[in-house]
Design an enzyme around this catalytic site. Structure first.
Site, PDB file in Angstrom:
ATOM      1  N   ALA A 190     -10.061   4.910   3.187  1.00 31.27           N
ATOM      2  CA  ALA A 190      -9.965   6.483   4.036  1.00 31.27           C
ATOM      3  C   ALA A 190     -11.134   6.995   4.022  1.00 31.27           C
ATOM      4  CB  ALA A 190      -8.896   7.455   3.559  1.00 31.27           C
ATOM      5  N   GLY A 191     -11.551   7.460   5.142  1.00 31.89           N
ATOM      6  CA  GLY A 191     -12.938   7.990   5.482  1.00 31.89           C
ATOM      7  C   GLY A 191     -14.297   7.377   5.790  1.00 31.89           C
TER       8      GLY A 191
ATOM      9  N   GLY B  26      -9.154   8.626   8.921  1.00 28.69           N
ATOM     10  CA  GLY B  26      -9.639   8.784  10.442  1.00 28.69           C
ATOM     11  C   GLY B  26     -10.673   9.760  10.355  1.00 28.69           C
TER      12      GLY B  26
ATOM     13  N   LYS C  41       0.880  -1.289  -0.117  1.00 27.55           N
ATOM     14  CA  LYS C  41       0.050   0.138  -0.150  1.00 27.55           C
ATOM     15  C   LYS C  41       1.000   1.274   0.064  1.00 27.55           C
ATOM     16  CE  LYS C  41      -3.282   2.838   2.651  1.00 27.55           C
ATOM     17  NZ  LYS C  41      -4.056   2.999   3.922  1.00 27.55           N
TER      18      LYS C  41
ATOM     19  N   ASN D  15     -10.389   0.918   8.675  1.00 24.33           N
ATOM     20  CA  ASN D  15      -9.589   0.769   9.826  1.00 24.33           C
ATOM     21  C   ASN D  15     -10.216   1.629  10.911  1.00 24.33           C
ATOM     22  OD1 ASN D  15      -7.611   0.637  11.957  1.00 24.33           O
ATOM     23  ND2 ASN D  15      -5.802   1.303  10.709  1.00 24.33           N
ATOM     24  N   THR D  16     -10.268   2.859  11.041  1.00 29.61           N
ATOM     25  CA  THR D  16     -10.482   3.488  12.186  1.00 29.61           C
ATOM     26  C   THR D  16     -11.904   3.356  12.535  1.00 29.61           C
ATOM     27  OG1 THR D  16      -9.227   5.556  11.593  1.00 29.61           O
ATOM     28  CG2 THR D  16     -10.922   6.040  13.213  1.00 29.61           C
TER      29      THR D  16
END
Lengths: 66, 255
Positions: free
Chosen positions: B184-185, B158, B97, B206-207
């Site tokens: 992301a997001g 995040g 990545k 992830n987050t």
């Protein structure tokens, strides 16, 4: 002679190979990588890579991240 | 459902999981299981020899799981290429990545350096999954220089804001010849479902999972949302209209 690994200095004997040094500091080769002057040293070259005075090594390992 | 194929490797899960921010390795490991992911990211750091070696790798190295090392922390293409080579040596994989975000506040990816690094790394035999802005032109350029996928952002890392770049993502999906992974997001399973319904090939989360009240249950919720979104995409969504379209007969009852 003295070498630097990440931010720590180590006294090592002349003729110490990278393989022996890694073993001496208690690390296993899995999941780590070592570079000298921003050149990766493949694990199959560790035994024939000998440390020299003031050599600077970088050693990375896995951490969590997205 | 159709399998996802990246660089000739098949994935039945379209949910990629990031490993940051989990409260413990055990919770992370359980979340990986309940997400049924087959692609898990890992970051790299200079080892602090004063502290004991972190054993996180053993919690994510499982059969059927592709490790995806990231280049977080690099500031330009040159550093990214070096990081990629370190990752390949440490983890025994050429999957990567690629993320180059020198700005610490918004963590937005540098498109110029990312394009340069992708070209170099693809030539060196890496399977490159670049994290980038939702920029359709950049995505095509990355494809041309050998990116295995493109990974445009829905919103900054995040932030949990969802698909703020939706209109651009639609163009990217329409034009892309390589898989599109929304990275992301994504902050809720509904965002992930929305991405897959639109035709995105996968999402990286992830987050939203790691910091949820119950990360293991949230990982499962995301799994279901991703499967549901993909199933809906393959089933072909009904067309939208601006005026009502009756779904019941309007005649022959009272009159």
């Amino acid at each position: 002679m003295t070498i630097k690994l990440n931010d720590c200095y180590y006294e090592v004997e002349e003729g110490t190979s990278l393989a022996v040094f890694i073993q001496n500091i208690g690390l296993k080769p899995d999941g780590i990588a070592v570079a000298v002057n921003f050149e990766v040293v493949p694990k199959n070259k560790w035994a024939e890579t000998f440390l020299s005075d003031r050599m600077e090594l970088m050693l990375i390992h896995a951490v969590s991240g997205g | 459902m159709k399998k996802l194929v990246i660089a000739e490797k098949e994935f039945s899960s379209r949910l990629f999981l990031g490993t940051g921010k989990f409260s413990s390795n055990e919770v992370m490991s359980d979340a990986i299981k309940s997400s049924k992911t087959q692609m898990v990211t890992v970051a790299m750091k200079r080892l602090d020899l004063m502290n004991k070696q972190n054993d996180m790798l053993q919690h994510i190295t499982k059969p059927g799981i592709q490790l995806l090392p990231n280049t977080s922390g690099v500031r330009n293409a040159k550093e990214a290429v070096f990081a990629a080579q370190m990752a390949r040596e440490a983890f025994g994989t050429n999957w990567l990545k690629l993320e180059i975000h020198p700005d610490p506040k918004y963590l937005l990816p540098d498109p110029v350096e990312t394009l340069k690094a992708t070209e170099t790394l693809a030539k060196l035999g890496f399977v490159v999954l670049p994290y980038i802005q939702a920029d359709p032109v950049l995505c095509k350029r990355l494809e041309e220089v050998g990116a295995a996928t493109v990974m445009p952002l829905g919103a900054p890392i995040g932030t949990n804001k969802g698909l703020k770049t939706k209109d651009l993502l639609e163009i990217i999906i329409k034009q892309s010849k390589v898989p599109v992974v929304i990275d992301a997001g994504i902050g809720a399973p509904s965002h992930a479902a929305e991405a897959l319904e639109m035709g995105a090939d996968a999402v990286l989360v992830n987050t939203a999972i790691a910091v949820a009240g119950n990360p293991v249950a949230m990982a499962e919720a995301f799994r279901l949302a991703v499967e549901s979104g993909r199933m809906a995409f393959e089933a072909q969504l009904a067309v939208q209209f601006n005026v009502a379209q009756a779904s019941s007969p309007l005649t022959s009852f009272l009159m």
